[in-house]
Scaffold this active site. Structure first.
Site, PDB file in Angstrom:
ATOM      1  N   ARG A  61       0.811  -1.219   0.000  1.00  0.00           N
ATOM      2  CA  ARG A  61       0.000   0.000   0.000  1.00  0.00           C
ATOM      3  C   ARG A  61       0.842   1.267   0.000  1.00  0.00           C
ATOM      4  NH1 ARG A  61      -2.514  -4.089   2.564  1.00  0.00           N
ATOM      5  NH2 ARG A  61      -1.430  -3.662   4.498  1.00  0.00           N
ATOM      6  N   GLU A  98       3.715  -6.910  13.242  1.00  0.00           N
ATOM      7  CA  GLU A  98       2.756  -7.220  14.309  1.00  0.00           C
ATOM      8  C   GLU A  98       2.283  -8.667  14.228  1.00  0.00           C
ATOM      9  OE1 GLU A  98      -0.730  -4.717  14.221  1.00  0.00           O
ATOM     10  OE2 GLU A  98      -1.336  -5.284  16.241  1.00  0.00           O
TER      11      GLU A  98
HETATM   12  O1  LIG Z   1       5.017  -1.189  11.439  1.00  0.00           O
HETATM   13  P1  LIG Z   1       4.869  -2.628  11.087  1.00  0.00           P
HETATM   14  O2  LIG Z   1       4.551  -3.489  12.279  1.00  0.00           O
HETATM   15  O3  LIG Z   1       6.028  -3.151  10.331  1.00  0.00           O
HETATM   16  O4  LIG Z   1       3.581  -2.789  10.168  1.00  0.00           O
HETATM   17  C1  LIG Z   1       3.285  -1.929   9.109  1.00  0.00           C
HETATM   18  C2  LIG Z   1       3.205  -2.675   7.797  1.00  0.00           C
HETATM   19  O5  LIG Z   1       2.169  -3.672   7.851  1.00  0.00           O
HETATM   20  C3  LIG Z   1       1.335  -3.545   6.702  1.00  0.00           C
HETATM   21  O6  LIG Z   1       1.820  -4.246   5.600  1.00  0.00           O
HETATM   22  P2  LIG Z   1       1.879  -5.836   5.544  1.00  0.00           P
HETATM   23  O7  LIG Z   1       3.170  -6.309   6.139  1.00  0.00           O
HETATM   24  O8  LIG Z   1       0.622  -6.402   6.117  1.00  0.00           O
HETATM   25  O9  LIG Z   1       2.035  -6.182   4.014  1.00  0.00           O
HETATM   26  P3  LIG Z   1       1.170  -5.944   2.689  1.00  0.00           P
HETATM   27  O10 LIG Z   1       1.235  -4.462   2.413  1.00  0.00           O
HETATM   28  O11 LIG Z   1       1.923  -6.733   1.663  1.00  0.00           O
HETATM   29  O12 LIG Z   1      -0.228  -6.417   2.935  1.00  0.00           O
HETATM   30  C4  LIG Z   1       1.386  -2.057   6.391  1.00  0.00           C
HETATM   31  O13 LIG Z   1       1.020  -1.789   5.057  1.00  0.00           O
HETATM   32  C5  LIG Z   1       2.826  -1.714   6.684  1.00  0.00           C
HETATM   33  O14 LIG Z   1       3.668  -1.915   5.563  1.00  0.00           O
HETATM   34  N1  LIG Z   2      -3.165  -3.426  12.900  1.00  0.00           N
HETATM   35  C1  LIG Z   2      -2.751  -3.295  11.625  1.00  0.00           C
HETATM   36  N2  LIG Z   2      -3.626  -2.900  10.677  1.00  0.00           N
HETATM   37  C2  LIG Z   2      -3.197  -2.758   9.382  1.00  0.00           C
HETATM   38  N3  LIG Z   2      -1.945  -3.008   8.990  1.00  0.00           N
HETATM   39  C3  LIG Z   2      -1.066  -3.403   9.923  1.00  0.00           C
HETATM   40  N4  LIG Z   2       0.246  -3.703   9.847  1.00  0.00           N
HETATM   41  C4  LIG Z   2       0.672  -4.053  11.071  1.00  0.00           C
HETATM   42  N5  LIG Z   2      -0.329  -3.979  11.961  1.00  0.00           N
HETATM   43  C5  LIG Z   2      -1.423  -3.566  11.263  1.00  0.00           C
END
Ligand SMILES: O=P(O)(O)OC[C@H]1O[C@H](OP(=O)(O)OP(=O)(O)O)[C@H](O)[C@@H]1O
Ligand SMILES: Nc1ncnc2[nH]cnc12
Length: 178
Positions: A61, A98
């Site tokens: 994203r 997370e």
């Molecule tokens: O601060 P953090 O704990 O690292 O989490 C934040 C990340 O988690 C989500 O992506 P995700 O890893 O779910 O991947 P995606 O965008 O491929 O769905 C979000 O878009 C961030 O990139």
């Molecule tokens: N709670 C949350 N919602 C959406 N994206 C995340 N990436 C890590 N934690 C998340």
């Protein structure tokens, strides 16, 4: 339009992708033409007086918000991608988040030494993703002082970890204690 409106069009999904996680889903914000455009405008306004060479956006994203912001600020755009998606020589960094762990990669020629790079992702939680992104950009000689997000989850401590790395964070809204 205010941060409250942006927050109101982000959907919370309980227990996704794992039990106990309150997932803040920004796809509902992206579907709202007014809110999506306003997010880009608000970020562009915030960084109007800064000079960046490139924006680094993190898959997935971070691409969606980062590319229009790069256009608005007149910068190049660097896609920071998940494992094995980039075709040319890469640097690689594994990290925790997370709800699991993952690997990010950057093309070795994406940053030239001394370039000023703005980091961009949709959401800041534990900071694992952004710390990995910072490590990659700094290994290539990029200068990193600012990171931008649509959402910050302050309870998960990511912003504090970025501050320790000398990074100033800016988020359009926060979800705290819920
Ligand atoms: O601060 P953090 O704990 O690292 O989490 C934040 C990340 O988690 C989500 O992506 P995700 O890893 O779910 O991947 P995606 O965008 O491929 O769905 C979000 O878009 C961030 O990139
Ligand atoms: N709670 C949350 N919602 C959406 N994206 C995340 N990436 C890590 N934690 C998340």
């Amino acid at each position: 339009m205010t941060a409250d409106y942006i927050k109101s069009v982000i959907t919370t999904v309980a227990d996704y992708p794992k039990p106990g996680i309150q997932f803040r889903d920004v796809t509902s914000l992206m579907q709202d033409s007014k809110a999506f455009g306003t997010c880009i405008d608000m970020l562009a306004e915030h960084y109007r007086h800064h000079q960046f060479d490139k924006i680094a956006g993190t898959e997935a994203r971070g691409f969606i918000f980062g590319a229009p912001l790069a256009k608005a600020l007149g910068c190049g755009f660097i896609p920071i991608r998940k494992f094995n998606k980039l075709p040319r020589p890469v640097l690689r960094q594994s990290y925790q988040l997370e709800y699991g762990e993952d690997v990010l990669e950057i093309h070795k020629d994406a940053v030239h030494s001394g370039e000023k790079i703005l980091l961009l992702d949709d959401l800041l939680a534990t900071g694992g993703t952004m710390l990995a992104t910072i490590a990659l950009v700094r290994q290539l000689g990029g200068l990193v002082e600012h990171a931008a997000f649509v959402v910050n989850l302050p309870d998960l401590g990511g912003a504090d970890k970025l501050t320790e790395q000398g990074i100033t964070c800016h988020a359009l809204c926060e979800f705290e204690g819920d």
